[in-house]
Design a protein around this motif. Structure first.
Motif, mmCIF file in Angstrom:
data_model
loop_
_atom_site.group_PDB
_atom_site.id
_atom_site.type_symbol
_atom_site.label_atom_id
_atom_site.label_comp_id
_atom_site.label_asym_id
_atom_site.label_seq_id
_atom_site.Cartn_x
_atom_site.Cartn_y
_atom_site.Cartn_z
ATOM 1 N N ALA A 114 4.756 7.670 2.121
ATOM 2 C CA ALA A 114 5.089 6.242 2.804
ATOM 3 C C ALA A 114 4.473 5.127 1.999
ATOM 4 C CB ALA A 114 4.678 6.552 4.249
ATOM 5 N N VAL A 115 5.134 4.047 2.271
ATOM 6 C CA VAL A 115 4.445 2.890 1.727
ATOM 7 C C VAL A 115 4.396 1.539 3.005
ATOM 8 C CG1 VAL A 115 5.633 3.118 -0.441
ATOM 9 C CG2 VAL A 115 6.699 1.990 1.025
ATOM 10 N N GLU B 27 2.496 12.461 4.262
ATOM 11 C CA GLU B 27 3.655 11.689 4.002
ATOM 12 C C GLU B 27 3.949 11.208 3.009
ATOM 13 O OE1 GLU B 27 1.592 11.356 6.586
ATOM 14 O OE2 GLU B 27 1.050 8.996 6.169
ATOM 15 N N VAL C 103 -5.475 3.067 -1.000
ATOM 16 C CA VAL C 103 -4.045 2.853 -0.639
ATOM 17 C C VAL C 103 -3.561 1.856 -1.230
ATOM 18 C CG1 VAL C 103 -3.809 4.252 1.537
ATOM 19 C CG2 VAL C 103 -4.351 1.793 1.536
ATOM 20 N N THR C 104 -4.184 0.763 -1.600
ATOM 21 C CA THR C 104 -3.701 -0.413 -2.192
ATOM 22 C C THR C 104 -3.773 -0.453 -3.771
ATOM 23 O OG1 THR C 104 -5.758 -1.650 -1.944
ATOM 24 C CG2 THR C 104 -4.192 -2.207 -0.362
ATOM 25 N N ASN D 166 -3.414 4.623 -5.154
ATOM 26 C CA ASN D 166 -2.234 5.341 -5.140
ATOM 27 C C ASN D 166 -1.032 4.594 -5.640
ATOM 28 O OD1 ASN D 166 -3.364 7.240 -3.591
ATOM 29 N ND2 ASN D 166 -2.617 6.639 -1.693
ATOM 30 N N ARG D 167 -1.256 3.320 -6.015
ATOM 31 C CA ARG D 167 0.060 2.618 -6.815
ATOM 32 C C ARG D 167 0.033 2.671 -7.977
ATOM 33 N NH1 ARG D 167 0.948 -2.818 -4.324
ATOM 34 N NH2 ARG D 167 3.064 -2.473 -5.182
ATOM 35 N N PRO E 168 0.197 2.782 5.305
ATOM 36 C CA PRO E 168 1.182 3.336 6.007
ATOM 37 C C PRO E 168 0.937 5.048 6.445
ATOM 38 C CG PRO E 168 1.369 3.459 3.669
ATOM 39 C CD PRO E 168 0.159 2.922 3.918
ATOM 40 N N ALA F 132 0.991 -1.077 0.014
ATOM 41 C CA ALA F 132 -0.118 -0.041 0.184
ATOM 42 C C ALA F 132 0.793 1.256 -0.163
ATOM 43 C CB ALA F 132 -0.920 0.106 1.255
ATOM 44 N N ARG F 133 0.250 2.340 -0.448
ATOM 45 C CA ARG F 133 1.104 3.593 -0.548
ATOM 46 C C ARG F 133 0.265 4.795 0.064
ATOM 47 N NH1 ARG F 133 5.477 5.715 -4.645
ATOM 48 N NH2 ARG F 133 5.750 7.367 -3.436
ATOM 49 N N ARG F 134 1.139 5.838 0.413
ATOM 50 C CA ARG F 134 0.108 6.796 0.794
ATOM 51 C C ARG F 134 0.660 7.980 -0.276
ATOM 52 N NH1 ARG F 134 -3.537 8.573 5.188
ATOM 53 N NH2 ARG F 134 -3.250 6.624 5.833
ATOM 54 N N ALA F 135 -0.237 8.873 -0.860
ATOM 55 C CA ALA F 135 0.215 9.876 -1.785
ATOM 56 C C ALA F 135 -0.742 11.037 -1.386
ATOM 57 C CB ALA F 135 0.096 9.544 -3.018
ATOM 58 N N SER F 136 -1.499 11.316 -0.473
ATOM 59 C CA SER F 136 -2.173 12.531 -0.280
ATOM 60 C C SER F 136 -1.557 13.715 -0.395
ATOM 61 C CB SER F 136 -3.304 12.550 0.845
ATOM 62 O OG SER F 136 -3.636 11.284 1.037
#
Lengths: 388, 169
Positions: A134-135, A132, B19-20, B23-24, B66, A124-128
């Motif tokens: 972060a993955v 932050e 998030v899964t 975002n990827r 995360p 999973a990844r955060r990108a707002s």
């Protein structure tokens, strides 16, 4: 509008709760009040994320297949159906191949540096905006991962672990504005600090490097490795970070500012390794990929003092082999003569005749480890180039 | 009761998928589906429910790994967004949804800046906000339509005026 006053009161109440949460969380850096809550929820969501990631993994492959299937438009219908089926299979194979190449590159790099790594995959990844970079990775405390461990991939440094649960861990990336890393210029002891630029850095394609000695000249093309911290926490030494792209004129400032491109593609990381045990000796510059042609002339890259050390050539120590693909496992990755390049065999008593017996024909004298060393370096550079 | 369950399920799905999967994706800017779901739910359910849904969705987003920011940042932003959407969606549905989708990233950035997060300044704002607002705006009609399909229109008597507006959205 009799409802409006009540609703406004309610809104105010909720906003106040949010502010209190923020304050308490901010103030309690060392004794996290919400620690247990975070741990519970993180484990729960982590499990769900792992599950969803497993299910939705083929989506990326499906999108790739759609983009690549342009040329097959004029095919007949049944051929088309067959084609799309094959295309799907192929793209999933391509993903596997790419993953195995990434894993191989990562293991090659960590083997070269003598790091003990746990391989993991990003789930999973955060990108707002405003939050932050972060993955979440699918390895946790059960695999020996603890907070403040270095995370790398086949190309270079990725970030560090900030939080770990039983089966997942949160990794803050190098490009996060809040992260700073000690860096050292290749072939010199000059130190600086790498900090992330967040969204200013073109989504992870650029990071900022501040050289602590502002009088030193620094040119584009200079490469950076991690300086390493005490006990390798949070960063181990010698991991390639990036290459300087642009130097900013900062007259009168105490530090020199430059912008670097990270070796690792932080916008699309997939297979990573967490360094659970640092190298016994600083690998210096030995992990950098072969220098580009013009830069190679003035600076012969592998320092003789470091490359001749047989101890740096230990085979990649993989702490969780169950995760690796059998065909790409560490066995294929092992250097030509792992036992012979291991430090214990270079001691004089190990070169005794019984060790040069026929069942161990490849046993080499310490002087020869230099050649295997060089061969191995050439070998590991191949997956690096492929992945680049 | 099934409405609460359905809402919870919708928000949780949005949180995890964001998030899964989203975002990827190999693109640099992606819409924030959690935000859009909160806007849609707030617009359908009214200000109080909107604020509550926003608060708890934000809390979920803060806790969802995360995560490495102060707990409550998302809760603050989404609470206010949910309230705004619920308060004015009845009168100007399209405008409210658009304003929330565009304004929420700016508000989130402002909150981060006020809390002193490193690396958040005017340059970040200029670099991030226009694209984030644009993709949110583009994805908003799809999400609002989908949420309306799942939950149905606003169940008050004033909805008669709002529904035609929704249909156009």
């Amino acid at each position: 509008m009799k409802d409006s006053r009540r609703s406004r009161l309610f809104l105010g109440l909720l906003l106040a709760v949010a502010l209190v949460l923020i304050t308490v969380d901010h103030r309690s850096e060392n004794t996290p009040v919400f620690g247990p809550l975070r741990t519970i929820v993180t484990s729960a969501f982590g499990a769900v994320e792992r599950g969803v990631s497993t299910v939705t993994e083929p989506i990326g492959g499906f999108v790739g297949a759609l983009a690549g299937a342009q040329g097959s438009r004029e095919q007949i219908t049944n051929l088309k159906a067959q084609n799309s089926k094959l295309e799907g299979e192929l793209s999933s194979q391509r993903i596997d191949k790419r993953r195995s190449a990434e894993l191989q590159a990562m293991l090659g790099l960590s083997g070269l540096g003598g790091y003990k790594v746990v391989p993991a995959q990003v789930v999973a990844r955060r990108a707002s905006p405003g939050f932050e970079d972060a993955v979440e990775i699918d390895a946790g405390t059960a695999d020996g991962i603890k907070p403040d461990m270095t995370v790398l991939n086949g190309q270079g440094l990725v970030g560090r672990v900030v939080r770990a649960t039983t089966s997942t861990a949160t990794v803050v990336l190098l490009c996060d504005p809040a992260s700073s890393t000690g860096a050292r210029i290749e072939n010199s002891g000059e130190l600086g600090v790498i900090s992330g630029l967040g969204a200013n850095g073109n989504s992870g394609r650029r990071i900022m490097f501040r050289l602590l000695d502002s009088t030193l000249p620094i040119a584009a093309g200079t490469r950076l490795v991690s300086f390493g911290s005490q006990q390798g926490v949070p960063y181990v030494a010698g991991v390639p970070i990036g290459v300087i792209e642009k130097v900013e004129a900062t007259p009168g400032e105490l530090t020199r500012t430059a912008y670097a491109k990270p070796f690792a593609d932080l916008s699309s990381i997939d297979v990573v390794g967490v360094v659970v045990e640092g190298p016994k000796r600083d690998p210096r510059d030995s992990l950098l990929p072969p220098a580009p042609k013009p830069a190679a002339k003035p600076k012969p890259k592998p320092k003789p003092a470091t490359s001749a050390l047989p101890g740096q050539q230990a085979p990649p120590q993989i702490a969780r082999p169950g995760v690796t693909n059998p065909e790409t496992g560490p066995a294929n990755r092992a250097p030509a003569g792992p036992e012979n390049t291991a430090p214990r065999n270079t001691r004089p008593e190990n070169t005794a005749p019984e060790n040069t017996a026929p069942e161990n024909p490849e046993n080499v004298a310490p002087a020869d480890t230099r050649t295997t060393d060089r061969e191995n370096r050439g070998e590991t550079s191949i997956p690096d180039d492929e992945a680049a | 009761m099934p409405r609460i369950l359905l809402t919870t399920l919708l928000v949780l799905t949005a949180l995890v998928l964001q998030v899964t999967v989203v975002n990827r994706l190999p693109v640099s800017v992606v819409p924030d589906f959690v935000l859009l779901v909160v806007i849609a739910l707030g617009a359908i359910r009214g200000p109080v429910a909107g604020a509550t849904i926003g608060f708890f969705s934000g809390l979920g987003a803060d806790l969802l790994p995360p995560a490495d920011h102060a707990l409550g940042q998302h809760a603050l932003v989404l609470c206010l967004v949910g309230f705004t959407a619920g308060r004015w969606a009845e009168r100007w549905p399209l405008l409210t949804v658009a304003a929330c989708a565009v304004g929420a990233p700016a508000f989130a950035l402002a909150v981060s800046g006020l809390l002193g997060d490193p690396g958040i300044d005017l340059r970040t704002f200029e670099a991030v906000w226009p694209m984030a607002a644009l993709v949110n705006l583009l994805a908003a009609p799809v999400v609002v339509w989908a949420v309306l399909k799942v939950l149905g229109p606003r169940p008050e008597k004033a909805t008669a005026a709002a529904v035609p507006g929704w249909r156009r959205a």
